[in-house]
Design a protein around this motif. Structure first.
Motif, mmCIF file in Angstrom:
data_model
loop_
_atom_site.group_PDB
_atom_site.id
_atom_site.type_symbol
_atom_site.label_atom_id
_atom_site.label_comp_id
_atom_site.label_asym_id
_atom_site.label_seq_id
_atom_site.Cartn_x
_atom_site.Cartn_y
_atom_site.Cartn_z
ATOM 1 N N GLY A 122 5.626 -9.056 21.311
ATOM 2 C CA GLY A 122 4.327 -8.385 21.250
ATOM 3 C C GLY A 122 3.709 -8.422 19.866
ATOM 4 O O GLY A 122 4.178 -9.128 18.968
ATOM 5 N N GLU A 123 2.654 -7.642 19.695
ATOM 6 C CA GLU A 123 1.887 -7.605 18.457
ATOM 7 C C GLU A 123 2.474 -6.583 17.490
ATOM 8 O O GLU A 123 2.709 -5.431 17.852
ATOM 9 N N PHE A 124 2.703 -7.016 16.253
ATOM 10 C CA PHE A 124 3.130 -6.128 15.172
ATOM 11 C C PHE A 124 2.003 -6.133 14.128
ATOM 12 O O PHE A 124 1.650 -7.185 13.605
ATOM 13 N N SER A 125 1.462 -4.973 13.831
ATOM 14 C CA SER A 125 0.335 -4.923 12.900
ATOM 15 C C SER A 125 0.450 -3.710 11.986
ATOM 16 O O SER A 125 1.156 -2.742 12.291
ATOM 17 N N GLY A 149 0.820 -1.203 0.000
ATOM 18 C CA GLY A 149 0.000 0.000 0.000
ATOM 19 C C GLY A 149 0.851 1.250 0.000
ATOM 20 O O GLY A 149 1.995 1.241 0.454
ATOM 21 N N SER A 150 0.296 2.332 -0.506
ATOM 22 C CA SER A 150 1.031 3.599 -0.584
ATOM 23 C C SER A 150 0.872 4.448 0.666
ATOM 24 O O SER A 150 1.598 5.417 0.861
ATOM 25 N N GLN A 151 -0.109 4.091 1.529
ATOM 26 C CA GLN A 151 -0.321 4.810 2.786
ATOM 27 C C GLN A 151 -0.511 3.767 3.889
ATOM 28 O O GLN A 151 -1.612 3.304 4.142
ATOM 29 N N ILE A 152 0.584 3.386 4.562
ATOM 30 C CA ILE A 152 0.549 2.317 5.560
ATOM 31 C C ILE A 152 0.857 2.885 6.944
ATOM 32 O O ILE A 152 1.801 3.652 7.120
ATOM 33 N N ALA A 153 0.046 2.484 7.919
ATOM 34 C CA ALA A 153 0.291 2.834 9.323
ATOM 35 C C ALA A 153 0.665 1.559 10.082
ATOM 36 O O ALA A 153 0.240 0.461 9.719
ATOM 37 N N TRP A 154 1.444 1.720 11.174
ATOM 38 C CA TRP A 154 1.969 0.568 11.912
ATOM 39 C C TRP A 154 1.636 0.674 13.395
ATOM 40 O O TRP A 154 1.485 1.765 13.937
ATOM 41 N N SER A 155 1.553 -0.486 14.025
ATOM 42 C CA SER A 155 1.465 -0.583 15.476
ATOM 43 C C SER A 155 2.438 -1.669 15.914
ATOM 44 O O SER A 155 2.542 -2.713 15.275
ATOM 45 N N TYR A 156 3.149 -1.403 17.021
ATOM 46 C CA TYR A 156 4.152 -2.350 17.505
ATOM 47 C C TYR A 156 4.238 -2.227 19.020
ATOM 48 O O TYR A 156 3.620 -1.321 19.614
ATOM 49 N N PRO A 157 4.987 -3.122 19.716
ATOM 50 C CA PRO A 157 5.027 -3.097 21.179
ATOM 51 C C PRO A 157 5.368 -1.713 21.734
ATOM 52 O O PRO A 157 6.248 -1.024 21.231
ATOM 53 N N GLU A 158 4.632 -1.329 22.770
ATOM 54 C CA GLU A 158 4.776 -0.003 23.368
ATOM 55 C C GLU A 158 6.205 0.247 23.851
ATOM 56 O O GLU A 158 6.681 1.376 23.858
ATOM 57 N N ASP A 163 -8.406 1.785 6.792
ATOM 58 C CA ASP A 163 -9.087 0.914 5.842
ATOM 59 C C ASP A 163 -9.166 -0.482 6.455
ATOM 60 O O ASP A 163 -8.179 -1.227 6.477
ATOM 61 N N GLU A 164 -10.349 -0.831 6.970
ATOM 62 C CA GLU A 164 -10.515 -2.096 7.685
ATOM 63 C C GLU A 164 -10.417 -3.316 6.767
ATOM 64 O O GLU A 164 -10.301 -4.443 7.252
ATOM 65 N N THR A 165 -10.468 -3.122 5.461
ATOM 66 C CA THR A 165 -10.397 -4.258 4.529
ATOM 67 C C THR A 165 -8.957 -4.634 4.187
ATOM 68 O O THR A 165 -8.728 -5.651 3.556
ATOM 69 N N LYS A 166 -8.002 -3.802 4.593
ATOM 70 C CA LYS A 166 -6.595 -4.067 4.272
ATOM 71 C C LYS A 166 -5.762 -3.946 5.542
ATOM 72 O O LYS A 166 -5.341 -2.857 5.935
ATOM 73 N N THR A 167 -5.570 -5.077 6.197
ATOM 74 C CA THR A 167 -4.828 -5.114 7.451
ATOM 75 C C THR A 167 -3.909 -6.328 7.477
ATOM 76 O O THR A 167 -4.018 -7.230 6.649
ATOM 77 N N GLY A 168 -3.017 -6.354 8.442
ATOM 78 C CA GLY A 168 -2.139 -7.492 8.644
ATOM 79 C C GLY A 168 -1.558 -7.445 10.040
ATOM 80 O O GLY A 168 -1.331 -6.353 10.583
ATOM 81 N N SER A 169 -1.335 -8.598 10.659
ATOM 82 C CA SER A 169 -0.770 -8.615 12.006
ATOM 83 C C SER A 169 -0.133 -9.962 12.304
ATOM 84 O O SER A 169 -0.485 -10.984 11.705
ATOM 85 N N THR A 170 0.794 -9.935 13.248
ATOM 86 C CA THR A 170 1.414 -11.150 13.757
ATOM 87 C C THR A 170 1.938 -10.871 15.160
ATOM 88 O O THR A 170 2.387 -9.753 15.442
#
Length: 375
Positions: A139-142, A98-107, A156-163
């Motif tokens: 932790g969670e990487f998404s 994707g051209s506009q990606i946001a990330w979440s990772y361990p605090e 965009d709830e239709t385009k996500t990924g996590s592990t």
């Protein structure tokens, strides 16, 4: 001779009259020029009706598309599993299309602004790289795509990924904590979590009370264990308070976690419960005056104060001091008391009027006021 010719002519005319008088055969008609000579059949053919999908029966909810890939050795790619177990020290590279990606990772990585973590946005994908990984990075990487209109973006709830990644490190069964003691607040209206997370997927984890010493069962009704969160108190109450710790066992080894002080919270969640009190509501010229704004609230919820006072437009010098502390109010109930005090020295006529205090937390704000008169 003439007689024979006359008889022959009469016979020909009789034959022609007999032929003209006969009925034509059934199912036959004169063929027109250019008509197909293939005989028609009486076989009935069922017309084909195109199938139309029933829109009502179809699920109108958009399907979620996993956009995350893990970069492996030699440039190979694979979709990561929901849970990964890696050895500490390994480099992790994740990419999301994707051209506009946001990330979440361990605090932990965000709190300390760790230089080992790199997040980049390329033209067609977002990239997250973590080098020299440790057990504390567990932790969670998404990631998720963003739908942007100018500077305003939404998920965009239709385009996500996590592990969820467990980084196994020798001698560390628990995810390391930055302190040796922590406080967990038990609110009656929401879940509480004792964050005993492990780095080994097969580890057996139990919860224990320090005094009186005993194991606290995770019975699935009051308390459950979630590998990604820890021990979850579903409906906290005052009987749960006390000092607890966790114990993990894996591969013939065991480890004790840090200790957690469980404190029961008396004040329910919501906007600040605020009061205001002046040292005096009638002040003589030259005297000092102070106005105190007090909030009783949840122990782990911070409060911010704002003041409006009569001499503010004239830039009247005042002193403002904010403080907070925890207080215990019977049966171990714990409350946070936050206070802000405004002090005016050498009271003048411009200092008379309304003193307005606004207290704000994450759940809202409350405004109170009191009047101070010049006497």
């Amino acid at each position: 001779m003439k007689v024979w010719l006359l008889l022959g002519l009469l016979l020909v005319l009789e034959v022609l009259e007999n032929v003209a008088g006969q009925d034509p055969p059934k199912n036959k008609r004169p063929k027109e020029q250019g008509e197909n000579r293939i005989k028609p059949t009486n076989k009935k053919v069922k017309p084909k009706i195109p199938k139309i999908k029933d829109r009502d029966s179809a699920d109108s909810t958009p399907k979620t598309q996993s956009i995350m890939m893990q970069v492996m050795e030699k440039g190979r790619f694979q979709k990561p599993a929901a849970t990964l177990s890696l050895t500490a020290g390994q480099t992790v590279e994740l990419r999301c299309k994707g051209s506009q990606i946001a990330w979440s990772y361990p605090e932990y990585l965000d709190t300390f602004k760790d230089s080992r973590l790199s997040v980049k946005q390329h033209e067609r994908y977002g990239q997250l790289t973590l080098v020299n990984s440790t057990a504390a990075d567990t932790g969670e990487f998404s990631c998720w795509g963003q739908l942007c209109n100018g500077y305003i973006c939404r998920r965009d709830e239709t385009k996500t990924g996590s592990t969820y990644i467990l980084f196994t490190e020798k001698g560390e069964l628990f995810v390391p904590s930055p302190s040796y003691f922590d406080v967990v607040y038990l609110n009656p209206d929401r879940q509480a979590v004792v964050p005993c997370r492990v780095t080994v997927l097969s580890a057996k984890v139990t919860l224990h009370r320090e005094f009186p010493a005993k194991e606290i069962p995770a019975n699935g009704t009051d308390i459950v264990y979630d590998m990604k969160r820890g021990f979850v108190y579903l409906q906290p109450h005052s009987d749960h308070q006390g000092v607890v710790y966790c114990k993990a066992e894996a591969g013939g080894k065991s480890q004790i976690s840090i200790k957690y002080q469980l404190l029961y919270v008396e004040v329910p969640s919501g906007p600040p419960s605020t009061t205001i009190l002046a040292s005096s509501n009638k002040v003589k010229g030259g005297d000092d005056i102070s106005v105190l704004c007090t909030v009783l609230g949840e122990p782990d919820v911070e409060v911010e104060f704002r003041w409006i006072f009569p001499g503010q437009k004239d830039e009247r010098p005042v002193a403002i001091q904010d403080t907070w502390r925890l207080i215990h109010r019977g049966r171990g109930h714990t409350t946070r008391i936050s206070q802000s005090i405004i002090t005016v020295e050498d009271f003048e006529t411009i200092d008379a009027g309304y003193y307005i205090c606004t207290a704000q937390n994450l759940r809202g704000q409350t405004t109170v006021a009191t009047t101070v008169e010049f006497s």
